[in-house]
Design an enzyme around this catalytic site. Structure first.
Site, PDB file in Angstrom:
ATOM      1  N   ASP A 185      43.641  54.001  31.914  1.00 52.54           N
ATOM      2  CA  ASP A 185      42.908  54.696  30.947  1.00 52.54           C
ATOM      3  C   ASP A 185      43.444  56.159  30.943  1.00 52.54           C
ATOM      4  O   ASP A 185      43.538  56.770  29.652  1.00 52.54           O
ATOM      5  CB  ASP A 185      41.350  54.673  31.443  1.00 52.54           C
ATOM      6  CG  ASP A 185      41.025  53.040  31.753  1.00 52.54           C
ATOM      7  OD1 ASP A 185      40.923  52.375  30.669  1.00 52.54           O
ATOM      8  OD2 ASP A 185      41.064  52.941  32.900  1.00 52.54           O
ATOM      9  N   HIS A 213      35.746  51.541  34.929  1.00 56.97           N
ATOM     10  CA  HIS A 213      36.823  51.019  33.961  1.00 56.97           C
ATOM     11  C   HIS A 213      36.471  50.051  32.938  1.00 56.97           C
ATOM     12  O   HIS A 213      36.422  48.757  33.339  1.00 56.97           O
ATOM     13  CB  HIS A 213      38.124  50.480  34.880  1.00 56.97           C
ATOM     14  CG  HIS A 213      39.075  49.541  34.047  1.00 56.97           C
ATOM     15  ND1 HIS A 213      39.975  50.528  33.350  1.00 56.97           N
ATOM     16  CD2 HIS A 213      39.523  48.491  33.904  1.00 56.97           C
ATOM     17  CE1 HIS A 213      40.760  49.604  32.947  1.00 56.97           C
ATOM     18  NE2 HIS A 213      40.603  48.561  33.179  1.00 56.97           N
TER      19      HIS A 213
HETATM   20  P1  NAD Z   1      47.119  36.603  35.148  1.00 58.89           P
HETATM   21  O1  NAD Z   1      45.977  35.544  34.710  1.00 58.89           O
HETATM   22  O2  NAD Z   1      48.378  36.706  34.647  1.00 58.89           O
HETATM   23  O3  NAD Z   1      47.377  36.550  36.610  1.00 58.89           O
HETATM   24  C1  NAD Z   1      46.296  36.456  37.885  1.00 58.89           C
HETATM   25  C2  NAD Z   1      47.005  35.696  38.943  1.00 58.89           C
HETATM   26  O4  NAD Z   1      45.805  35.839  39.873  1.00 58.89           O
HETATM   27  C3  NAD Z   1      47.252  34.361  38.612  1.00 58.89           C
HETATM   28  O5  NAD Z   1      48.640  33.953  38.929  1.00 58.89           O
HETATM   29  C4  NAD Z   1      46.152  33.600  39.495  1.00 58.89           C
HETATM   30  O6  NAD Z   1      46.450  32.393  39.759  1.00 58.89           O
HETATM   31  C5  NAD Z   1      45.887  34.403  40.679  1.00 58.89           C
HETATM   32  N1  NAD Z   1      44.604  34.213  41.478  1.00 58.89           N
HETATM   33  C6  NAD Z   1      43.456  33.883  40.908  1.00 58.89           C
HETATM   34  N2  NAD Z   1      42.597  34.145  41.972  1.00 58.89           N
HETATM   35  C7  NAD Z   1      43.423  34.491  43.163  1.00 58.89           C
HETATM   36  C8  NAD Z   1      42.974  34.684  44.565  1.00 58.89           C
HETATM   37  N3  NAD Z   1      41.901  34.194  45.052  1.00 58.89           N
HETATM   38  N4  NAD Z   1      43.972  35.127  45.220  1.00 58.89           N
HETATM   39  C9  NAD Z   1      44.984  35.464  44.743  1.00 58.89           C
HETATM   40  N5  NAD Z   1      45.766  35.211  43.408  1.00 58.89           N
HETATM   41  C10 NAD Z   1      44.784  34.752  42.870  1.00 58.89           C
HETATM   42  O7  NAD Z   1      46.160  37.910  35.107  1.00 58.89           O
HETATM   43  P2  NAD Z   1      46.797  39.603  35.069  1.00 58.89           P
HETATM   44  O8  NAD Z   1      47.175  39.703  33.505  1.00 58.89           O
HETATM   45  O9  NAD Z   1      47.882  39.671  36.115  1.00 58.89           O
HETATM   46  O10 NAD Z   1      45.616  40.462  35.351  1.00 58.89           O
HETATM   47  C11 NAD Z   1      45.017  40.171  36.705  1.00 58.89           C
HETATM   48  C12 NAD Z   1      43.508  41.001  36.585  1.00 58.89           C
HETATM   49  O11 NAD Z   1      44.039  42.312  36.493  1.00 58.89           O
HETATM   50  C13 NAD Z   1      42.549  40.860  35.487  1.00 58.89           C
HETATM   51  O12 NAD Z   1      41.087  40.743  36.279  1.00 58.89           O
HETATM   52  C14 NAD Z   1      42.844  41.633  34.631  1.00 58.89           C
HETATM   53  O13 NAD Z   1      41.586  41.822  33.865  1.00 58.89           O
HETATM   54  C15 NAD Z   1      42.937  43.009  35.449  1.00 58.89           C
HETATM   55  N6  NAD Z   1      43.494  44.137  34.878  1.00 58.89           N
HETATM   56  C16 NAD Z   1      43.083  45.377  35.338  1.00 58.89           C
HETATM   57  C17 NAD Z   1      43.604  46.298  34.539  1.00 58.89           C
HETATM   58  C18 NAD Z   1      42.958  47.800  35.161  1.00 58.89           C
HETATM   59  O14 NAD Z   1      43.441  48.954  34.647  1.00 58.89           O
HETATM   60  N7  NAD Z   1      42.191  47.837  36.228  1.00 58.89           N
HETATM   61  C19 NAD Z   1      44.551  46.557  33.855  1.00 58.89           C
HETATM   62  C20 NAD Z   1      44.951  45.256  33.455  1.00 58.89           C
HETATM   63  C21 NAD Z   1      44.436  44.168  33.961  1.00 58.89           C
HETATM   64  C1  LMR Z   2      42.959  46.904  30.288  1.00 60.86           C
HETATM   65  O1  LMR Z   2      42.206  48.002  30.281  1.00 60.86           O
HETATM   66  O2  LMR Z   2      44.080  46.663  29.580  1.00 60.86           O
HETATM   67  C2  LMR Z   2      42.450  45.659  31.295  1.00 60.86           C
HETATM   68  O3  LMR Z   2      41.530  46.119  32.111  1.00 60.86           O
HETATM   69  C3  LMR Z   2      42.440  44.633  30.556  1.00 60.86           C
HETATM   70  C4  LMR Z   2      41.353  44.652  29.974  1.00 60.86           C
HETATM   71  O4  LMR Z   2      40.562  43.494  30.035  1.00 60.86           O
HETATM   72  O5  LMR Z   2      41.030  45.231  28.850  1.00 60.86           O
END
Ligand code: NAD
Ligand code: LMR
Length: 359
Positions: A185, A213
């Site tokens: 952000d 967030h």
């Molecule tokens: P994705 O679905 O591509 O990958 C997630 C992975 O986590 C998968 O491989 C899944 O099998 C694995 N997983 C699920 N449960 C698990 C566990 N208990 N232990 C270990 N691995 C496990 O998702 P992504 O795009 O990589 O996003 C992951 C997370 O990050 C989501 O919750 C998303 O909303 C979050 N995210 C946060 C931010 C932020 O700024 N804070 C930004 C982007 C994404």
């Molecule tokens: C983001 O800010 O891009 C991530 O937290 C993914 C989402 O769910 O928005």
């Protein structure tokens, strides 16, 4: 949860010792870095940067521990092969596993990504019940297996509340060692201002993300400085459009994650990985003199009268691997009401999570 599945641990030695021509003299001990969700989208953009030294420095060897759930282990094998094929001098070992006792052992750093992402039309807090149990379990694994000095970054959404639950589940690890990602952000806000002023993002500093967030976060530019026209200007003076800064700018940053999901049909990954690198590099090496960055940290004892016992995003400066909230910034009524609204949402999320998990 990963630990509950059939246990398969694959230990695959990667490249050999670091290239002595690049790192003369005594070599540092490798640090042990865990990435969870290692077979997912964000990890795919993240692992290369960690392994090549962009986060912990060009002279710091790393052992990568990669955790995912059992059905994803074949995919994880492919990721490990690719890491090996990069032939990186700093990458000493790669361990891929679905077992928490293997993944969390003796960690220096834990980057907790693994969890479900939201889909179009959802708020991040809609993921609470699906994801928060993962962070309770992984907090307990940190408590049991990791070093007490471990630095923990929570990325999986809802990131602030998941981070709070992980910290509460690891009572012997200092709360200050836990943080959640709001750097994405922060980078979004910085970039929006830079584009508006026609300067590179590096010429914009000290934006602040306050709070959650989520779509209640408050991107604040009252203390932001823009280096342009041969000097450093306050953001309002540089942008010359107060209505935009108090309206569409805030909404754009608050809604950016949803906009990316709508366009890509997947949540942000490349920009999330970049933000993770920025966040962890600053924890490891410190923030530049005179600059602050945003991250979600424990709210207890803050000087802005934000409620206690939350993981709330504040402006921080980091030195010697220790963050400190930047105190004494003037807060006007406009900012105060937005900071309170995002705190209220975090209190509600925390209470829902605590009631759901019984922690
Ligand atoms: P994705 O679905 O591509 O990958 C997630 C992975 O986590 C998968 O491989 C899944 O099998 C694995 N997983 C699920 N449960 C698990 C566990 N208990 N232990 C270990 N691995 C496990 O998702 P992504 O795009 O990589 O996003 C992951 C997370 O990050 C989501 O919750 C998303 O909303 C979050 N995210 C946060 C931010 C932020 O700024 N804070 C930004 C982007 C994404
Ligand atoms: C983001 O800010 O891009 C991530 O937290 C993914 C989402 O769910 O928005």
């Amino acid at each position: 949860m990963a630990g509950a599945h059939r246990a398969i641990s694959r230990r695959i030695r990667s490249s050999g010792p670091a290239d002595k021509r690049a790192t003369p003299g005594a070599e540092s001990e490798p640090i042990r870095v865990l990435v969870t969700g290692a077979a997912g989208q964000i990890a795919y953009s993240l692992l290369f940067s960690i392994a090549k030294g962009d986060v912990f420095g060009k002279e710091q060897p790393v052992v990568l521990l990669l955790l995912d759930i059992t059905p994803m282990l074949p995919v994880l094998d492919g990721v490990v092969m690719e890491l090996q094929d990069c032939a990186l001098p700093l990458l000493r070992e790669v361990v891929s596993t679905d077992k928490e006792d293997v993944a969390f052992k003796d960690l220096d750093v834990a980057i907790l990504v693994g969890s479900m992402p939201r889909r179009d039309g959802m708020e991040r807090k809609d993921l609470l019940k699906a994801n928060v149990a993962i962070f309770k379990s992984q907090g307990a694994a940190l408590e049991k297996y990791a070093k007490k000095t471990v630095k923990v970054l929570v990325v999986g959404n809802p990131a602030n509340t998941n981070c709070l639950i992980a910290a509460k589940s690891a009572p012997s690890i200092p709360k200050e060692n836990f943080s959640c990602l709001t750097r994405l952000d922060h980078n979004r806000a910085r970039s929006q201002v830079a584009m508006r002023c026609g300067v590179p993002a590096t010429q914009v500093k000290n934006v602040i993300i306050w709070g959650n967030h989520s779509s209640t976060q408050y991107p604040d530019v009252h203390h932001c400085l823009v280096n342009m026209a041969g000097g450093e200007l306050g953001c309002f003076e540089a942008v010359k459009d107060d209505a935009w800064l108090k309206g569409d700018f805030i909404a754009t940053v608050q809604q950016r994650g949803a906009a990316v999901i709508k366009a890509r049909k997947l949540s942000s990954a490349m920009s999330a990985a970049k933000a993770i690198c920025d966040h962890m590099r600053d924890i490891w090496s410190g923030t530049p003199e005179g600059e602050f960055i945003s991250m979600g940290v424990y709210s207890s004892g803050n000087s802005y009268k934000v409620a206690e016992d939350l993981i709330y995003s504040f402006p921080v400066q980091i030195k010697d691997k220790t963050w400190k909230i930047v105190d004494g910034l003037a807060i006007n009524e406009f900012s105060k009401s937005k900071m309170d609204a995002t705190a209220a949402e975090l209190i509600e999320e925390r209470d829902t999570a605590v009631a759901f998990l019984g922690v």
